[in-house]
Write a protein that holds these residues in place. Structure first.
Motif, PDB file in Angstrom:
ATOM      1  N   THR A   1      -9.948  62.984  30.535  1.00  0.00           N
ATOM      2  CA  THR A   1     -10.313  64.210  31.232  1.00  0.00           C
ATOM      3  C   THR A   1      -9.595  65.363  30.557  1.00  0.00           C
ATOM      4  O   THR A   1      -8.364  65.368  30.464  1.00  0.00           O
ATOM      5  N   ARG A   2     -10.360  66.319  30.050  1.00  0.00           N
ATOM      6  CA  ARG A   2      -9.790  67.523  29.461  1.00  0.00           C
ATOM      7  C   ARG A   2      -9.555  68.542  30.579  1.00  0.00           C
ATOM      8  O   ARG A   2     -10.459  68.815  31.378  1.00  0.00           O
ATOM      9  N   LEU A   3      -8.350  69.093  30.617  1.00  0.00           N
ATOM     10  CA  LEU A   3      -7.948  69.983  31.691  1.00  0.00           C
ATOM     11  C   LEU A   3      -7.527  71.339  31.132  1.00  0.00           C
ATOM     12  O   LEU A   3      -6.912  71.421  30.066  1.00  0.00           O
TER      13      LEU A   3
ATOM     14  N   ALA B   1      -4.384  70.660  28.896  1.00  0.00           N
ATOM     15  CA  ALA B   1      -3.823  69.346  29.198  1.00  0.00           C
ATOM     16  C   ALA B   1      -4.920  68.291  29.046  1.00  0.00           C
ATOM     17  O   ALA B   1      -6.107  68.606  28.887  1.00  0.00           O
ATOM     18  N   LYS B   2      -4.482  67.043  29.105  1.00  0.00           N
ATOM     19  CA  LYS B   2      -5.441  65.929  28.983  1.00  0.00           C
ATOM     20  C   LYS B   2      -4.883  64.716  29.694  1.00  0.00           C
ATOM     21  O   LYS B   2      -3.711  64.369  29.550  1.00  0.00           O
ATOM     22  N   VAL B   3      -5.750  64.055  30.490  1.00  0.00           N
ATOM     23  CA  VAL B   3      -5.454  62.742  31.054  1.00  0.00           C
ATOM     24  C   VAL B   3      -6.207  61.717  30.232  1.00  0.00           C
ATOM     25  O   VAL B   3      -7.406  61.862  29.994  1.00  0.00           O
ATOM     26  N   THR B   4      -5.509  60.695  29.747  1.00  0.00           N
ATOM     27  CA  THR B   4      -6.173  59.591  29.052  1.00  0.00           C
ATOM     28  C   THR B   4      -6.166  58.366  29.940  1.00  0.00           C
ATOM     29  O   THR B   4      -5.201  58.106  30.676  1.00  0.00           O
ATOM     30  N   LEU B   5      -7.241  57.609  29.884  1.00  0.00           N
ATOM     31  CA  LEU B   5      -7.427  56.437  30.725  1.00  0.00           C
ATOM     32  C   LEU B   5      -7.166  55.163  29.946  1.00  0.00           C
ATOM     33  O   LEU B   5      -7.389  55.104  28.735  1.00  0.00           O
TER      34      LEU B   5
ATOM     35  N   GLY C   1       0.518  84.960  42.519  1.00  0.00           N
ATOM     36  CA  GLY C   1      -0.667  85.695  42.950  1.00  0.00           C
ATOM     37  C   GLY C   1      -1.795  85.722  41.958  1.00  0.00           C
ATOM     38  O   GLY C   1      -2.922  86.118  42.315  1.00  0.00           O
ATOM     39  N   ASP C   2      -1.548  85.343  40.701  1.00  0.00           N
ATOM     40  CA  ASP C   2      -2.635  85.277  39.725  1.00  0.00           C
ATOM     41  C   ASP C   2      -3.704  84.293  40.196  1.00  0.00           C
ATOM     42  O   ASP C   2      -3.385  83.179  40.635  1.00  0.00           O
ATOM     43  N   ALA C   3      -4.961  84.676  40.086  1.00  0.00           N
ATOM     44  CA  ALA C   3      -6.056  83.744  40.335  1.00  0.00           C
ATOM     45  C   ALA C   3      -6.178  82.810  39.134  1.00  0.00           C
ATOM     46  O   ALA C   3      -6.294  83.262  37.994  1.00  0.00           O
ATOM     47  N   ILE C   4      -6.133  81.523  39.404  1.00  0.00           N
ATOM     48  CA  ILE C   4      -6.139  80.516  38.344  1.00  0.00           C
ATOM     49  C   ILE C   4      -7.316  79.575  38.569  1.00  0.00           C
ATOM     50  O   ILE C   4      -7.496  79.039  39.669  1.00  0.00           O
ATOM     51  N   ASP C   5      -8.109  79.357  37.537  1.00  0.00           N
ATOM     52  CA  ASP C   5      -9.161  78.352  37.578  1.00  0.00           C
ATOM     53  C   ASP C   5      -8.636  77.068  36.950  1.00  0.00           C
ATOM     54  O   ASP C   5      -8.264  77.053  35.765  1.00  0.00           O
ATOM     55  N   LEU C   6      -8.598  75.993  37.750  1.00  0.00           N
ATOM     56  CA  LEU C   6      -8.275  74.664  37.251  1.00  0.00           C
ATOM     57  C   LEU C   6      -9.587  74.006  36.841  1.00  0.00           C
ATOM     58  O   LEU C   6     -10.510  73.888  37.660  1.00  0.00           O
ATOM     59  N   VAL C   7      -9.693  73.590  35.593  1.00  0.00           N
ATOM     60  CA  VAL C   7     -10.949  73.107  35.035  1.00  0.00           C
ATOM     61  C   VAL C   7     -10.759  71.673  34.553  1.00  0.00           C
ATOM     62  O   VAL C   7      -9.799  71.367  33.830  1.00  0.00           O
ATOM     63  N   ALA C   8     -11.659  70.782  34.967  1.00  0.00           N
ATOM     64  CA  ALA C   8     -11.620  69.379  34.549  1.00  0.00           C
ATOM     65  C   ALA C   8     -12.967  68.986  33.975  1.00  0.00           C
ATOM     66  O   ALA C   8     -13.991  69.096  34.660  1.00  0.00           O
ATOM     67  N   ALA C   9     -12.973  68.537  32.719  1.00  0.00           N
ATOM     68  CA  ALA C   9     -14.184  68.059  32.062  1.00  0.00           C
ATOM     69  C   ALA C   9     -13.981  66.597  31.718  1.00  0.00           C
ATOM     70  O   ALA C   9     -13.176  66.257  30.844  1.00  0.00           O
ATOM     71  N   HIS C  10     -14.668  65.716  32.416  1.00  0.00           N
ATOM     72  CA  HIS C  10     -14.475  64.273  32.262  1.00  0.00           C
ATOM     73  C   HIS C  10     -15.391  63.738  31.176  1.00  0.00           C
ATOM     74  O   HIS C  10     -16.603  63.992  31.189  1.00  0.00           O
ATOM     75  N   GLY C  11     -14.784  63.035  30.210  1.00  0.00           N
ATOM     76  CA  GLY C  11     -15.554  62.445  29.126  1.00  0.00           C
ATOM     77  C   GLY C  11     -15.286  60.968  29.011  1.00  0.00           C
ATOM     78  O   GLY C  11     -14.823  60.317  29.949  1.00  0.00           O
ATOM     79  N   ASP C  12     -15.549  60.417  27.850  1.00  0.00           N
ATOM     80  CA  ASP C  12     -15.388  58.991  27.612  1.00  0.00           C
ATOM     81  C   ASP C  12     -13.898  58.665  27.463  1.00  0.00           C
ATOM     82  O   ASP C  12     -13.308  58.898  26.406  1.00  0.00           O
ATOM     83  N   GLY C  13     -13.286  58.136  28.510  1.00  0.00           N
ATOM     84  CA  GLY C  13     -11.903  57.687  28.432  1.00  0.00           C
ATOM     85  C   GLY C  13     -10.862  58.763  28.618  1.00  0.00           C
ATOM     86  O   GLY C  13      -9.669  58.503  28.461  1.00  0.00           O
TER      87      GLY C  13
END
Length: 280
Positions: free
Chosen positions: A261-263, A275-279, A247-259
């Motif tokens: 995505t910071r999450l 978290a982080k996705v690397t390309l 039930g907690d309200a959660i904001d999922l945040v994605a900031a896309h940069g060079d190579g």
């Protein structure tokens, strides 16, 4: 305390299939009409639905986890709470749905530490997953933390304050007990803190059901996929910061940069997961 050095280097092997039905049900659990990943391929983090635990009912402990013993793969640590605190995943090759898979797991480190909340044990396990007769397609380092139970009545730990970039993509969700149950069913996770509210409140001291760490990480990966698609994903890493409750309200945040995505997953008590996705 047990002698942890004896566990370092221990290995085990498991086999499974990249089952298309589990992946279809994952898409439904994430509220997709279709599947937002490469057609016919295991999606990023889909391997968490594979190699599911298969301990007999009689071999489960009071919390629903397999009971610990000296013959178990993981150390038989005499601390009541165990959590999956983070992972670093490399995606080396695609795994076709229907492919036979082999996972080789190795304990890379196991150390005692003393934290503000008491004694802790940190265990790092490397999972190397191959499809068919090929080499590793996915390599993951998984961090597992054992710790003491909290003092009764103690407030939930808070995460650090989150800083949201002005151009970040934000999606708000509120995981409920149904979502937690469906994900536990997909992963065959019998830990009671995710579905048994009476046990969770009475025995574990949480105010409600606890959102699974891998579910939250999967929601962050899904946020990246919704914003940027499935191409060129070469790696993913996450670190759990503070617990989230149904039930907690959660904001999922994605900031896309060079190579990359910071999450971030931001809840009512601050940053819950980074978290982080690397390309490639």
């Amino acid at each position: 305390m047990i002698e942890l050095d004896a566990y370092v280097g221990r290995t085990e092997t498991a086999r499974d299939t990249a089952d298309a039905e589990r992946i279809r049900l994952l898409a439904a659990t994430l509220d997709h009409g279709g599947q937002p990943w490469k057609a016919g391929m295991l999606p990023p983090l889909g391997h968490w639905l594979c190699f599911r635990p298969d301990a007999p009912q009689s071999a489960l402990g009071a919390d629903g986890h397999p009971a610990r013993s000296d013959t178990s793969f993981l150390p038989n640590v005499d601390l009541p709470r165990r959590m999956w605190a983070g992972s670093r995943v490399r995606f080396l090759n695609d795994i076709p749905l229907g492919a036979a898979m082999t996972r080789t797991s190795t304990i890379r480190s196991a150390v005692h530490k003393q934290g503000r909340s008491g004694a802790m044990v940190f265990v790092t396990v490397e999972h190397s997953i191959a499809a068919g007769d090929g080499g590793p397609a996915i390599v993951e380092e998984q961090d597992i933390v054992y710790r003491d139970a909290p003092t009764p009545g103690a407030p939930l730990p808070r995460g650090e304050e989150a800083d949201i970039a002005a151009d970040a993509a934000v999606r708000r969700i509120a995981p409920d007990s149904v979502l937690l149950f469906r994900y536990s069913a997909l992963t065959f996770n019998a830990h009671r803190i995710h579905y048994d509210r009476d046990y969770t409140v009475r025995e574990e001291g949480y105010p409600g059901l606890v959102v699974q760490g891998p579910l939250l990480a999967t929601l962050l990966m899904d946020h990246h996929l919704r914003e940027h698609g499935p191409d060129r994903i070469g790696g993913f890493e996450f670190r759990a910061m503070s617990p989230l409750i149904e039930g907690d309200a959660i904001d999922l945040v994605a900031a896309h940069g060079d190579g990359e995505t910071r999450l971030q997953a931001i809840g009512p008590r601050g940053l819950a997961m980074a978290a982080k996705v690397t390309l490639r």
